[in-house]
Motif scaffolding. Structure first.
Motif, PDB file in Angstrom:
ATOM      1  N   ALA A  79     -23.104 -48.890 -53.486  1.00 25.35           N
ATOM      2  CA  ALA A  79     -22.879 -48.503 -54.882  1.00 25.35           C
ATOM      3  C   ALA A  79     -24.176 -48.565 -55.678  1.00 25.35           C
ATOM      4  O   ALA A  79     -24.464 -47.679 -56.491  1.00 25.35           O
ATOM      5  N   ALA A  80     -24.978 -49.596 -55.444  1.00 26.71           N
ATOM      6  CA  ALA A  80     -26.261 -49.711 -56.135  1.00 26.71           C
ATOM      7  C   ALA A  80     -27.187 -48.564 -55.741  1.00 26.71           C
ATOM      8  O   ALA A  80     -27.888 -47.993 -56.586  1.00 26.71           O
ATOM      9  N   ASP A  81     -27.200 -48.214 -54.469  1.00 34.65           N
ATOM     10  CA  ASP A  81     -27.990 -47.081 -53.984  1.00 34.65           C
ATOM     11  C   ASP A  81     -27.619 -45.815 -54.757  1.00 34.65           C
ATOM     12  O   ASP A  81     -28.490 -45.101 -55.282  1.00 34.65           O
ATOM     13  N   ALA A  82     -26.327 -45.528 -54.854  1.00 34.00           N
ATOM     14  CA  ALA A  82     -25.882 -44.311 -55.546  1.00 34.00           C
ATOM     15  C   ALA A  82     -26.235 -44.346 -57.028  1.00 34.00           C
ATOM     16  O   ALA A  82     -26.661 -43.334 -57.601  1.00 34.00           O
ATOM     17  N   TYR A  83     -26.055 -45.501 -57.645  1.00 37.15           N
ATOM     18  CA  TYR A  83     -26.405 -45.644 -59.069  1.00 37.15           C
ATOM     19  C   TYR A  83     -27.894 -45.358 -59.267  1.00 37.15           C
ATOM     20  O   TYR A  83     -28.288 -44.662 -60.211  1.00 37.15           O
ATOM     21  N   GLY A  84     -28.738 -45.874 -58.381  1.00 40.56           N
ATOM     22  CA  GLY A  84     -30.169 -45.618 -58.479  1.00 40.56           C
ATOM     23  C   GLY A  84     -30.511 -44.159 -58.275  1.00 40.56           C
ATOM     24  O   GLY A  84     -31.385 -43.612 -58.948  1.00 40.56           O
ATOM     25  N   ARG A  85     -29.829 -43.491 -57.322  1.00 35.20           N
ATOM     26  CA  ARG A  85     -30.094 -42.067 -57.090  1.00 35.20           C
ATOM     27  C   ARG A  85     -29.736 -41.235 -58.318  1.00 35.20           C
ATOM     28  O   ARG A  85     -30.490 -40.338 -58.720  1.00 35.20           O
ATOM     29  N   ILE A  86     -28.566 -41.507 -58.885  1.00 30.78           N
ATOM     30  CA  ILE A  86     -28.066 -40.674 -59.973  1.00 30.78           C
ATOM     31  C   ILE A  86     -28.867 -40.883 -61.255  1.00 30.78           C
ATOM     32  O   ILE A  86     -29.198 -39.928 -61.968  1.00 30.78           O
ATOM     33  N   THR A  87     -29.187 -42.131 -61.564  1.00 25.88           N
ATOM     34  CA  THR A  87     -29.866 -42.423 -62.828  1.00 25.88           C
ATOM     35  C   THR A  87     -31.380 -42.342 -62.724  1.00 25.88           C
ATOM     36  O   THR A  87     -32.066 -42.129 -63.730  1.00 25.88           O
ATOM     37  N   GLY A  88     -31.933 -42.544 -61.520  1.00 24.18           N
ATOM     38  CA  GLY A  88     -33.378 -42.668 -61.387  1.00 24.18           C
ATOM     39  C   GLY A  88     -33.898 -43.996 -61.899  1.00 24.18           C
ATOM     40  O   GLY A  88     -35.109 -44.227 -61.934  1.00 24.18           O
ATOM     41  N   ASP A 396     -19.943 -28.201 -61.920  1.00 25.92           N
ATOM     42  CA  ASP A 396     -21.319 -28.034 -61.449  1.00 25.92           C
ATOM     43  C   ASP A 396     -22.143 -29.312 -61.571  1.00 25.92           C
ATOM     44  O   ASP A 396     -22.988 -29.598 -60.720  1.00 25.92           O
ATOM     45  N   ALA A 397     -21.939 -30.067 -62.636  1.00 24.77           N
ATOM     46  CA  ALA A 397     -22.765 -31.246 -62.885  1.00 24.77           C
ATOM     47  C   ALA A 397     -22.230 -32.505 -62.229  1.00 24.77           C
ATOM     48  O   ALA A 397     -22.869 -33.565 -62.316  1.00 24.77           O
ATOM     49  N   SER A 398     -21.072 -32.427 -61.579  1.00 23.21           N
ATOM     50  CA  SER A 398     -20.471 -33.615 -60.981  1.00 23.21           C
ATOM     51  C   SER A 398     -21.113 -33.933 -59.641  1.00 23.21           C
ATOM     52  O   SER A 398     -21.229 -33.051 -58.779  1.00 23.21           O
ATOM     53  N   PRO A 399     -21.503 -35.189 -59.421  1.00 21.83           N
ATOM     54  CA  PRO A 399     -22.077 -35.546 -58.115  1.00 21.83           C
ATOM     55  C   PRO A 399     -20.996 -35.686 -57.056  1.00 21.83           C
ATOM     56  O   PRO A 399     -19.844 -36.014 -57.354  1.00 21.83           O
ATOM     57  N   SER A 400     -21.381 -35.419 -55.814  1.00 28.18           N
ATOM     58  CA  SER A 400     -20.480 -35.611 -54.677  1.00 28.18           C
ATOM     59  C   SER A 400     -21.193 -36.431 -53.612  1.00 28.18           C
ATOM     60  O   SER A 400     -22.404 -36.334 -53.436  1.00 28.18           O
ATOM     61  N   PHE A 401     -20.401 -37.227 -52.886  1.00 27.28           N
ATOM     62  CA  PHE A 401     -20.933 -38.118 -51.863  1.00 27.28           C
ATOM     63  C   PHE A 401     -20.120 -37.897 -50.590  1.00 27.28           C
ATOM     64  O   PHE A 401     -18.890 -37.894 -50.623  1.00 27.28           O
ATOM     65  N   ALA A 442     -21.841 -44.414 -58.443  1.00 24.96           N
ATOM     66  CA  ALA A 442     -22.279 -43.310 -59.300  1.00 24.96           C
ATOM     67  C   ALA A 442     -21.434 -43.204 -60.549  1.00 24.96           C
ATOM     68  O   ALA A 442     -21.930 -42.826 -61.620  1.00 24.96           O
ATOM     69  N   ALA A 443     -20.154 -43.538 -60.445  1.00 25.75           N
ATOM     70  CA  ALA A 443     -19.276 -43.432 -61.604  1.00 25.75           C
ATOM     71  C   ALA A 443     -19.694 -44.390 -62.713  1.00 25.75           C
ATOM     72  O   ALA A 443     -19.431 -44.122 -63.894  1.00 25.75           O
ATOM     73  N   PHE A 444     -20.329 -45.502 -62.365  1.00 25.66           N
ATOM     74  CA  PHE A 444     -20.796 -46.425 -63.402  1.00 25.66           C
ATOM     75  C   PHE A 444     -21.988 -45.857 -64.169  1.00 25.66           C
ATOM     76  O   PHE A 444     -22.280 -46.313 -65.272  1.00 25.66           O
ATOM     77  N   ALA A 445     -22.676 -44.881 -63.592  1.00 26.15           N
ATOM     78  CA  ALA A 445     -23.775 -44.246 -64.314  1.00 26.15           C
ATOM     79  C   ALA A 445     -23.252 -43.419 -65.480  1.00 26.15           C
ATOM     80  O   ALA A 445     -23.887 -43.327 -66.536  1.00 26.15           O
ATOM     81  N   ASP A 446     -22.071 -42.803 -65.304  1.00 28.71           N
ATOM     82  CA  ASP A 446     -21.431 -42.043 -66.377  1.00 28.71           C
ATOM     83  C   ASP A 446     -19.923 -42.086 -66.151  1.00 28.71           C
ATOM     84  O   ASP A 446     -19.368 -41.223 -65.466  1.00 28.71           O
ATOM     85  N   PRO A 447     -19.243 -43.091 -66.711  1.00 29.58           N
ATOM     86  CA  PRO A 447     -17.806 -43.256 -66.470  1.00 29.58           C
ATOM     87  C   PRO A 447     -16.938 -42.162 -67.082  1.00 29.58           C
ATOM     88  O   PRO A 447     -15.721 -42.184 -66.897  1.00 29.58           O
ATOM     89  N   THR A 448     -17.538 -41.203 -67.783  1.00 30.28           N
ATOM     90  CA  THR A 448     -16.750 -40.132 -68.386  1.00 30.28           C
ATOM     91  C   THR A 448     -16.707 -38.877 -67.530  1.00 30.28           C
ATOM     92  O   THR A 448     -15.912 -37.968 -67.815  1.00 30.28           O
ATOM     93  N   ALA A 449     -17.540 -38.788 -66.494  1.00 32.86           N
ATOM     94  CA  ALA A 449     -17.635 -37.559 -65.689  1.00 32.86           C
ATOM     95  C   ALA A 449     -17.027 -37.788 -64.316  1.00 32.86           C
ATOM     96  O   ALA A 449     -17.216 -38.845 -63.704  1.00 32.86           O
ATOM     97  N   PRO A 450     -16.282 -36.811 -63.782  1.00 31.36           N
ATOM     98  CA  PRO A 450     -15.668 -36.993 -62.462  1.00 31.36           C
ATOM     99  C   PRO A 450     -16.707 -37.026 -61.348  1.00 31.36           C
ATOM    100  O   PRO A 450     -17.756 -36.382 -61.420  1.00 31.36           O
ATOM    101  N   VAL A 451     -16.406 -37.815 -60.319  1.00 30.35           N
ATOM    102  CA  VAL A 451     -17.246 -37.948 -59.130  1.00 30.35           C
ATOM    103  C   VAL A 451     -16.363 -37.720 -57.917  1.00 30.35           C
ATOM    104  O   VAL A 451     -15.210 -38.154 -57.883  1.00 30.35           O
ATOM    105  N   LEU A 452     -16.911 -37.050 -56.898  1.00 35.63           N
ATOM    106  CA  LEU A 452     -16.145 -36.741 -55.694  1.00 35.63           C
ATOM    107  C   LEU A 452     -16.701 -37.494 -54.494  1.00 35.63           C
ATOM    108  O   LEU A 452     -17.910 -37.534 -54.277  1.00 35.63           O
ATOM    109  N   ALA A 453     -15.809 -38.089 -53.707  1.00 38.10           N
ATOM    110  CA  ALA A 453     -16.152 -38.667 -52.410  1.00 38.10           C
ATOM    111  C   ALA A 453     -15.419 -37.884 -51.332  1.00 38.10           C
ATOM    112  O   ALA A 453     -14.237 -37.572 -51.485  1.00 38.10           O
ATOM    113  N   VAL A 454     -16.127 -37.539 -50.254  1.00 39.05           N
ATOM    114  CA  VAL A 454     -15.537 -36.767 -49.159  1.00 39.05           C
ATOM    115  C   VAL A 454     -15.683 -37.584 -47.872  1.00 39.05           C
ATOM    116  O   VAL A 454     -16.798 -37.941 -47.482  1.00 39.05           O
ATOM    117  N   THR A 455     -14.567 -37.852 -47.230  1.00 40.73           N
ATOM    118  CA  THR A 455     -14.531 -38.783 -46.107  1.00 40.73           C
ATOM    119  C   THR A 455     -13.616 -38.263 -45.015  1.00 40.73           C
ATOM    120  O   THR A 455     -12.616 -37.600 -45.301  1.00 40.73           O
TER     121      THR A 455
END
Length: 547
Positions: A79-88, A396-401, A442-455
């Motif tokens: 989760a920390a990795d994703a937060y760092g990627r999304i926010t920089g 378009d702006a929603s991140p996916s993992f 990643a959702a903690f970077a912007d809790p208002t925008a949808p995020v997709l996980a594919v597994t």
């Protein structure tokens, strides 16, 4: 010699009063949280009930740090990795000593591969017990740092309370200096627990160092590109991390060079641009065009195994490589190696390179894409249809993992990320179960925008516990689980009912088909809180390329 002290941090009146009269009840852990606050951290990740001694109370006393708890240390690190990627920005991770730290190691390896700025603050056994591993402390390792030195970017050991602010500030600077990466701070438990009379930590300077290209190399690169007959560009993940996609597009248009992106560089160049070769490798026609370039500009990629078709890529022309990680310069191909952040190097190239006219460049790109489309015309695999449904539903702006599954191997080549820094997958450690905890972070970077996980179903079983995290925090995470219906039977254990499993966490789930997937996903992504879509499908890997 006189010195200008005007740029030094100054204390406010309140800070001066607190320094002279420190608040009572503070411990070493407060120095950690105060330092993180002073550096600008807002979110801290850890495992449920496993914060290092001295830190739970310090976190409660903190005015601005939010502590996010995930189910395991591994998932907290992901989760920390994703937060760092999304926010920089630096993502802070808190770990307990020994097994808790080791559990996070694969996720930190993934963060290192993605150059994600993660700052891990890890407890260590009491200072008197360090060395030798003979004292019998719970979680004791003979040399805990040794387990992480080959994975993280830098290690910062602490032995006394007064060392805490400087060590964390140095680690913070290291994490954000190009190339970004995970860093390690280690603090003995007794130092974290012990009371302190040190003044509260105020402003710190941890400004990352800029990494500029050498001007003589920029001049040579500009000359090569301007005079090339068939230039081409490969854009890797470093282009995305440097926020350099706009500069990449300007350079490509100025020198009329086709652009392909690696898997890590997806979204760095517009998919439908006339010069876009889209994602590479994976297509023999694109490979042929790139190998035939007389000058190949490689930006933010070491052309490792995933980015070179398993090291089969064999360019015949001159290579110019821009890379922030000095160890990756010319690591796989001889090149004019430019050690620089991608954004700074492209900026200097744009100031230096002459315009190059080539009306046929777009025609060559179109020919390659049409040939690739013909190769796929008879393929009846379901994956392209699934990817089209995902693309239709995902903003378009929603991140996916993405976990490393058969569907993901298709997505690497065929999925239009549309925006930089929106498609992420497990490429460093590659273990199943990456997608859901990453999407949660990643959702903690912007809790208002949808995020997709594919597994796939393997990853679903390994990471389902994080549905509890998503539900507890009300995160807008949609989890697409692609069932592999061919796995049941044949001696393999049957997969649990995944829809029923997610329902046990109080998260709504819907079973979908390829025909209804776009609508089902759109509904889930548009709703509040977490949701699950289970797709019954049988993905298979693409057939090997002919020729």
């Amino acid at each position: 010699m006189s010195h200008d002290h005007d740029d030094r941090p100054r204390l406010t009146a309140a800070q001066a009063e607190a320094a002279l009269n420190p608040p009572p009840g503070r411990v070493g852990g407060d120095l950690v949280t105060e330092t993180l606050q002073g550096l600008g951290a807002t979110t801290v990740f850890g495992a449920v009930g496993r914060a290092a001694p001295g830190l739970p109370g310090a976190l409660r006393r903190s005015a601005s740090l939010s502590y996010v708890e995930l189910g395991t240390e591994s998932h907290a690190a992901t989760a920390a990795d994703a937060y760092g990627r999304i926010t920089g920005e630096v993502a802070v991770l808190l770990l307990s000593a020994g097994p808790g730290a080791l559990a996070a190691l694969p996720a930190l390896q993934e963060a290192a591969a993605a150059s994600a700025p993660v700052l891990a603050v890890c407890a260590q056994v009491p200072a008197a017990g360090l060395g030798g591993g003979r004292h019998g402390y719970p979680g004791e390792l003979r040399d805990q740092q040794a387990s992480f030195r080959d994975v993280v970017k830098s290690v910062h050991p602490v032995r006394t309370a007064s060392q805490i602010p400087s060590a964390i500030a140095a680690a913070w600077e290291s994490a954000l200096t190009a190339p970004h990466g995970p860093v390690w701070v280690e603090i003995p438990e007794d130092v974290l627990r012990a009371g302190t009379v040190l003044p509260p930590v105020s402003a710190l300077d941890a400004t990352p160092r800029e990494l500029y290209p050498r001007p003589e190399l920029t001049l040579v690169a500009a000359e090569l590109l301007a005079r090339a007959e068939r230039p081409a560009i490969i854009a890797g993940g470093g282009t995305v991390r440097a926020d350099a996609s706009g500069k990449l597009r300007r350079l490509a248009e100025r020198i009329a060079a086709p652009v392909a992106t690696t898997y890590g560089g997806k979204g760095a160049f517009p998919w439908e641009h006339p010069l876009s070769l889209r994602s590479w490798p994976g297509d023999r026609h694109t490979t042929a065009l790139l190998e035939d370039a007389d000058v190949l500009l490689v930006i933010g990629s070491g052309l490792g195994a995933l980015s070179s078709g398993g090291h089969t890529f064999a360019p015949r022309g001159r290579i110019v490589q821009i890379e922030a990680d000095a160890g990756k310069l010319e690591s796989n191909h001889p090149a004019l190696g430019i050690h620089s952040d991608a954004r700074e190097a492209l900026d200097d190239l744009l100031d230096t390179v002459e315009d190059r006219e080539d009306a046929s460049a777009a025609d060559r790109v179109r020919t390659v894409l049409e040939a690739a489309a013909r190769d796929r015309a008879g393929d009846l695999a379901p994956e392209p249809r699934v990817l089209a449904a995902v693309r239709e539903a995902l903003p378009d702006a929603s991140p996916s993992f993405w976990d490393l599954t058969a569907l993901t191997t298709w997505a690497w080549s065929a999925f239009d990320a549309r925006r930089p820094n929106t498609m992420h997958s497990a490429q460093g450690a590659g273990g199943p179960g990456y997608a859901l905890p990453a999407a949660t972070g990643a959702a903690f970077a912007d809790p208002t925008a949808p995020v997709l996980a594919v597994t796939g179903q393997d990853g679903a079983v390994r990471s389902a516990a994080e549905l509890a995290t998503a539900r507890r925090y009300g995160l807008p995470v949609t989890w697409l689980i692609v069932e592999d219906t061919g796995r049941a039977g044949g001696g393999e254990p049957a997969c649990p009912d995944l829809a029923a499993l997610t329902g046990a966490f109080g998260v709504p789930a819907v079973r979908s088909t390829p025909d209804s997937l776009a609508a089902d996903l759109a509904g889930a992504l548009g709703g509040p809180g977490p949701s699950v879509v289970v797709l019954g499908a049988e993905p298979r890997r693409p057939a090997p390329e002919a020729g």
